[in-house]
Design a protein around this motif. Structure first.
Motif, PDB file in Angstrom:
ATOM      1  N   ARG A   1      -6.997   7.748  -8.001  1.00  0.00           N
ATOM      2  CA  ARG A   1      -5.878   7.765  -8.096  1.00  0.00           C
ATOM      3  C   ARG A   1      -5.420   7.970  -9.727  1.00  0.00           C
ATOM      4  N   HIS A   2      -6.094   7.850 -10.456  1.00  0.00           N
ATOM      5  CA  HIS A   2      -5.910   8.017 -12.184  1.00  0.00           C
ATOM      6  C   HIS A   2      -5.512   9.662 -12.366  1.00  0.00           C
TER       7      HIS A   2
ATOM      8  N   ASP B   1      -8.294  -6.251 -10.546  1.00  0.00           N
ATOM      9  CA  ASP B   1      -8.645  -6.561  -9.093  1.00  0.00           C
ATOM     10  C   ASP B   1      -9.835  -5.880  -8.663  1.00  0.00           C
ATOM     11  N   LEU B   2     -10.575  -4.875  -9.261  1.00  0.00           N
ATOM     12  CA  LEU B   2     -11.809  -4.309  -9.186  1.00  0.00           C
ATOM     13  C   LEU B   2     -12.827  -5.361  -9.594  1.00  0.00           C
TER      14      LEU B   2
ATOM     15  N   VAL C   1      -3.990   4.304 -15.710  1.00  0.00           N
ATOM     16  CA  VAL C   1      -4.967   3.370 -15.089  1.00  0.00           C
ATOM     17  C   VAL C   1      -4.433   1.874 -15.272  1.00  0.00           C
TER      18      VAL C   1
ATOM     19  N   SER D   1     -16.491  -5.358  -4.594  1.00  0.00           N
ATOM     20  CA  SER D   1     -16.287  -4.319  -5.533  1.00  0.00           C
ATOM     21  C   SER D   1     -17.618  -3.324  -5.038  1.00  0.00           C
TER      22      SER D   1
ATOM     23  N   SER E   1     -13.078  -8.745  -7.980  1.00  0.00           N
ATOM     24  CA  SER E   1     -13.491  -8.956  -6.406  1.00  0.00           C
ATOM     25  C   SER E   1     -14.833  -9.007  -6.550  1.00  0.00           C
TER      26      SER E   1
ATOM     27  N   LEU F   1     -10.547   4.489  -7.548  1.00  0.00           N
ATOM     28  CA  LEU F   1      -9.492   4.154  -8.608  1.00  0.00           C
ATOM     29  C   LEU F   1      -9.585   5.477  -9.493  1.00  0.00           C
TER      30      LEU F   1
ATOM     31  N   GLU G   1      -3.656  -3.896 -13.741  1.00  0.00           N
ATOM     32  CA  GLU G   1      -3.799  -4.581 -12.224  1.00  0.00           C
ATOM     33  C   GLU G   1      -4.880  -4.013 -11.513  1.00  0.00           C
ATOM     34  N   GLU G   2      -4.913  -2.717 -11.288  1.00  0.00           N
ATOM     35  CA  GLU G   2      -6.104  -2.466 -10.295  1.00  0.00           C
ATOM     36  C   GLU G   2      -7.490  -2.691 -10.962  1.00  0.00           C
TER      37      GLU G   2
ATOM     38  N   ARG H   1      -2.244  10.473 -10.310  1.00  0.00           N
ATOM     39  CA  ARG H   1      -1.237  10.257 -11.336  1.00  0.00           C
ATOM     40  C   ARG H   1      -1.095  11.095 -12.645  1.00  0.00           C
TER      41      ARG H   1
ATOM     42  N   ARG I   1       0.820  -1.066   0.139  1.00  0.00           N
ATOM     43  CA  ARG I   1       0.025   0.089   0.014  1.00  0.00           C
ATOM     44  C   ARG I   1       0.805   1.353  -0.024  1.00  0.00           C
TER      45      ARG I   1
END
Length: 293
Positions: free
Chosen positions: A118-119, A100-101, A93, A107, A104, A115, A96-97, A122, A2
């Motif tokens: 975070r995009h 995972d979503l 983006v 989700s 999951s 997510l 892997e992320e 970045r 993390r």
């Protein structure tokens, strides 16, 4: 895991001109739109709240790509093209992320908005790097504008993330059910998970049965309570698999959160051990479930 930086690598070289800058921007934006569009049509009915978020995000990125193209035409008289690129822009983006979503069983709309935040974080960091490396004033000014736009957009997405978190919290508080209570008790979840793994093993082919039983010990304690309940049709077994995977994922999340909150070394080490065991178990269960399909 993390503590990884948002941006894994810096731009490999300075952006030399406005055409290259807009080509980078539109490549990253179109790629994000494609990723979001894929999740906008993915999943079953349970994925619907998440899918709706990605429909919105996909449309936003398509509109952004259109705006970038128009800005490039206004600046240099033509649209950006791949020929303007000297290096392939990094993916903001990561696959892997998204995977995972999508895979999951936990989700939520909050996770989808997170997510997207975070995009754009970045993107902000990326464009600040581009601005810092710029060798001309025009490129630096344009990159700073891209960074400011990413920052503003990130703030809007954080608001959506916050609203989703509040809505999910209200639902959790209102939903005083056994399923909601399970999340507050790792011990109960472990018991439920082991029971379902045992029941799953009774219907599995021999190699998978041995693998499943290895996840709950040597079996010397005898059948678990409720383990031998009848399975009248295939849907019942499918539900057991789905529930086992959900419980395994919940436990991994609980142990990881416990490690984050640990205030002393012994508690941290225990939580990390439990998390490592739980994550490995979840990976095994997912592998067995995919083999059965």
């Amino acid at each position: 895991m993390r503590s990884e930086p948002l941006l894994a690598t810096e731009p490999p070289a300075p952006v030399r001109n406005i055409g290259e800058l807009f080509a980078i921007a539109i490549t990253q934006t179109r790629r994000a739109a494609q990723h979001y569009r894929k999740l906008a049509v993915a999943g079953d009915k349970a994925f619907e709240p998440v899918r709706c978020v990605f429909e919105v995000l996909s449309e936003r990125e398509q509109e952004r790509a259109q705006a970038i193209e128009e800005s490039c035409i206004a600046a240099i008289g033509r649209a950006p093209t791949p020929a303007d690129l000297r290096w392939m822009p990094m993916d903001l983006v990561p696959a892997e992320e998204l995977s995972d979503l999508e895979n999951s069983l936990l989700s939520t709309a909050y996770g989808a908005w997170a997510l997207a935040v975070r995009h754009r974080e970045r993107a902000f960091i990326f464009w600040t790097y581009v601005a810092a490396l710029a060798e001309t004033g025009s490129v630096r000014t344009a990159a700073e504008g891209m960074a400011r736009e990413a920052l503003r957009d990130g703030n809007l997405l954080r608001r959506e993330r916050r609203l989703a978190w509040r809505a999910e919290r209200r639902e959790a508080v209102a939903g005083d059910t056994p399923a909601a209570n399970e999340l507050s008790s790792a011990a109960l979840l472990e018991s439920l998970l082991l029971r379902d793994i045992y029941r799953w093993s009774q219907e599995a082919p021999a190699p998978q049965r041995r693998h499943l039983l290895s996840l709950i010990g040597d079996g010397s304690q005898g059948p678990m309570p409720g383990a031998n309940d009848a399975l009248p049709h295939a849907e019942a077994l499918d539900e057991i698999k789905r529930r086992a995977l959900r419980h395994a994922e919940q436990l991994s999340s609980i142990y990881l959160d416990e490690a984050d909150r640990a205030v002393d070394q012994s508690r941290l080490e225990l939580a990390q051990q439990l998390a490592a065991r739980s994550i490995a178990r979840l990976a095994d269960l997912r592998t067995i479930a995919s083999q059965a399909e």
